[in-house]
Design an enzyme around this catalytic site. Sequence first.
Site, PDB file in Angstrom:
ATOM      1  N   ASN A   1       0.178   2.546   2.179  1.00 46.47           N
ATOM      2  CA  ASN A   1      -0.857   2.620   1.178  1.00 46.47           C
ATOM      3  C   ASN A   1      -1.874   3.811   1.277  1.00 46.47           C
ATOM      4  O   ASN A   1      -2.964   3.552   2.046  1.00 46.47           O
ATOM      5  CB  ASN A   1      -1.581   1.088   1.135  1.00 46.47           C
ATOM      6  CG  ASN A   1      -2.668   1.166  -0.031  1.00 46.47           C
ATOM      7  OD1 ASN A   1      -2.703   1.998  -0.723  1.00 46.47           O
ATOM      8  ND2 ASN A   1      -3.509  -0.077   0.088  1.00 46.47           N
TER       9      ASN A   1
ATOM     10  N   LYS B   1      -3.889   4.647  -0.607  1.00 47.36           N
ATOM     11  CA  LYS B   1      -5.467   4.513  -1.119  1.00 47.36           C
ATOM     12  C   LYS B   1      -5.938   5.758  -1.896  1.00 47.36           C
ATOM     13  O   LYS B   1      -5.100   6.669  -2.402  1.00 47.36           O
ATOM     14  CB  LYS B   1      -6.582   4.224   0.041  1.00 47.36           C
ATOM     15  CG  LYS B   1      -6.016   2.743   0.630  1.00 47.36           C
ATOM     16  CD  LYS B   1      -6.970   2.188   1.182  1.00 47.36           C
ATOM     17  CE  LYS B   1      -6.255   1.046   2.129  1.00 47.36           C
ATOM     18  NZ  LYS B   1      -7.209   0.229   2.655  1.00 47.36           N
TER      19      LYS B   1
ATOM     20  N   HIS C   1      -4.816  -5.723  -4.438  1.00 47.36           N
ATOM     21  CA  HIS C   1      -5.156  -5.537  -3.074  1.00 47.36           C
ATOM     22  C   HIS C   1      -6.746  -5.711  -3.112  1.00 47.36           C
ATOM     23  O   HIS C   1      -7.544  -5.837  -3.989  1.00 47.36           O
ATOM     24  CB  HIS C   1      -5.231  -3.757  -2.852  1.00 47.36           C
ATOM     25  CG  HIS C   1      -5.595  -3.512  -1.586  1.00 47.36           C
ATOM     26  ND1 HIS C   1      -6.907  -3.340  -1.002  1.00 47.36           N
ATOM     27  CD2 HIS C   1      -4.684  -3.150  -0.465  1.00 47.36           C
ATOM     28  CE1 HIS C   1      -6.739  -2.730   0.024  1.00 47.36           C
ATOM     29  NE2 HIS C   1      -5.509  -2.746   0.497  1.00 47.36           N
TER      30      HIS C   1
ATOM     31  N   GLU D   1      -9.440  -4.416  -2.085  1.00 45.47           N
ATOM     32  CA  GLU D   1     -10.392  -3.710  -2.412  1.00 45.47           C
ATOM     33  C   GLU D   1     -10.563  -3.750  -3.889  1.00 45.47           C
ATOM     34  O   GLU D   1     -11.676  -3.358  -4.556  1.00 45.47           O
ATOM     35  CB  GLU D   1      -9.886  -2.043  -2.139  1.00 45.47           C
ATOM     36  CG  GLU D   1     -10.239  -1.892  -0.543  1.00 45.47           C
ATOM     37  CD  GLU D   1      -9.265  -0.949   0.132  1.00 45.47           C
ATOM     38  OE1 GLU D   1      -8.490  -0.216  -0.579  1.00 45.47           O
ATOM     39  OE2 GLU D   1      -9.109  -0.748   1.337  1.00 45.47           O
TER      40      GLU D   1
ATOM     41  N   GLU E   1      -3.029  -9.669   4.051  1.00 42.97           N
ATOM     42  CA  GLU E   1      -4.009  -8.839   4.471  1.00 42.97           C
ATOM     43  C   GLU E   1      -5.383  -9.246   4.641  1.00 42.97           C
ATOM     44  O   GLU E   1      -6.284  -9.413   3.791  1.00 42.97           O
ATOM     45  CB  GLU E   1      -3.946  -7.556   3.606  1.00 42.97           C
ATOM     46  CG  GLU E   1      -2.754  -6.684   3.267  1.00 42.97           C
ATOM     47  CD  GLU E   1      -2.876  -5.440   2.715  1.00 42.97           C
ATOM     48  OE1 GLU E   1      -2.481  -4.357   3.655  1.00 42.97           O
ATOM     49  OE2 GLU E   1      -3.575  -5.316   1.483  1.00 42.97           O
TER      50      GLU E   1
ATOM     51  N   GLY F   1      -8.826  -1.545   7.521  1.00 38.22           N
ATOM     52  CA  GLY F   1      -9.838  -0.217   7.848  1.00 38.22           C
ATOM     53  C   GLY F   1     -10.871  -0.587   8.924  1.00 38.22           C
ATOM     54  O   GLY F   1     -11.882   0.225   8.922  1.00 38.22           O
TER      55      GLY F   1
ATOM     56  N   SER G   1      -5.296  -2.739   9.617  1.00 39.85           N
ATOM     57  CA  SER G   1      -5.242  -1.894  10.987  1.00 39.85           C
ATOM     58  C   SER G   1      -3.979  -1.826  11.736  1.00 39.85           C
ATOM     59  O   SER G   1      -3.965  -2.150  12.938  1.00 39.85           O
ATOM     60  CB  SER G   1      -6.450  -2.484  11.710  1.00 39.85           C
ATOM     61  OG  SER G   1      -7.853  -2.305  11.120  1.00 39.85           O
TER      62      SER G   1
HETATM   63  P1  PGA Z   1      -5.423  -0.156   7.017  1.00 41.04           P
HETATM   64  O1  PGA Z   1      -5.414  -0.676   5.701  1.00 41.04           O
HETATM   65  O2  PGA Z   1      -4.099  -0.300   7.420  1.00 41.04           O
HETATM   66  O3  PGA Z   1      -6.103   0.962   6.864  1.00 41.04           O
HETATM   67  O4  PGA Z   1      -6.343  -1.440   7.656  1.00 41.04           O
HETATM   68  C1  PGA Z   1      -4.101  -1.637   5.216  1.00 41.04           C
HETATM   69  C2  PGA Z   1      -4.411  -2.057   3.637  1.00 41.04           C
HETATM   70  O5  PGA Z   1      -5.423  -1.965   3.085  1.00 41.04           O
HETATM   71  O6  PGA Z   1      -3.502  -2.101   2.984  1.00 41.04           O
END
Ligand code: PGA
Length: 254
Positions: A10, A12, A96, A98, A166, A172, A212
């Site tokens: 992803n 983003k 997601h 976010e 997740e 992140g 992460s």
């Molecule tokens: P990250 O994000 O690996 O940077 O923690 C995962 C995601 O949001 O899909």
Amino acid sequence: MGRKFFVGGNWKCNGTTEEVNKIVSTLNAGEVPSQDVVEVVVSPPFVFLPLVKTSLRPDFHVAAQNCWVKKGGAFTGEVSAEMLVNLSIPWVIIGHSERRLILKESNEFVADKVAYALAQGLKVIACIGETLEQREAGSTVAVVAEQTKAIAAKISNWTDVVLAYEPVWAIGTGKVATPAQAQEVHFELRKWLQANVSPEVAASTRIIYGGSVTAANCKELAAQPDVDGFLVGGASLKPEFIDIIKSAEVKKNA
Ligand code: PGA
């Protein structure tokens, strides 16, 4: 059971044309297990989808990061599922955290999007996960079950769905869930699917972990029986994404 290992990247809201070309070159040169061992899908921002689709190796596929909840039309700034189908984009990430948290997408809205995208012929990576407050309050399983229930109420065929667990506190942050924490939630989700959808769907639906994930922690996570792959954010922009794809070998040898 035949749940093929799945690794999603992803990207983003990141990248310039130059950076995207560089990531694609790295991916194209990477030595990874064959397609019968691992399914790889990368998700660039909308504007780079055609570029990535045409330049990426054919054994890797692309996903959009979102799509509109119904047929296109007067919805300024949105991209419809029909448009993705028209461009032969096979996958879409929906729900997601976010988007759930910053753009206030509700469980119902996410579920409507999943149902609409599937109906148009897209395959869906549906994201769920609890916040730190919810985990600390002991409601992790209830939260992810509620998110999954909203989706289950609106779809009848799970063949083209990958469920991405997740935890919001792990995204992140560099704070990855422990293999035991991930396994526990994945196990509970599979149990939920078994009781509320069907034993077949529970056995065949891939439940992937995101938050992460790195080259350093992926093997231990991949070894968990109910972890069927990953959704990778930050590390999917780096060469180590190839090593994460390679963690599929852990399952092959299991
Ligand atoms: P990250 O994000 O690996 O940077 O923690 C995962 C995601 O949001 O899909």
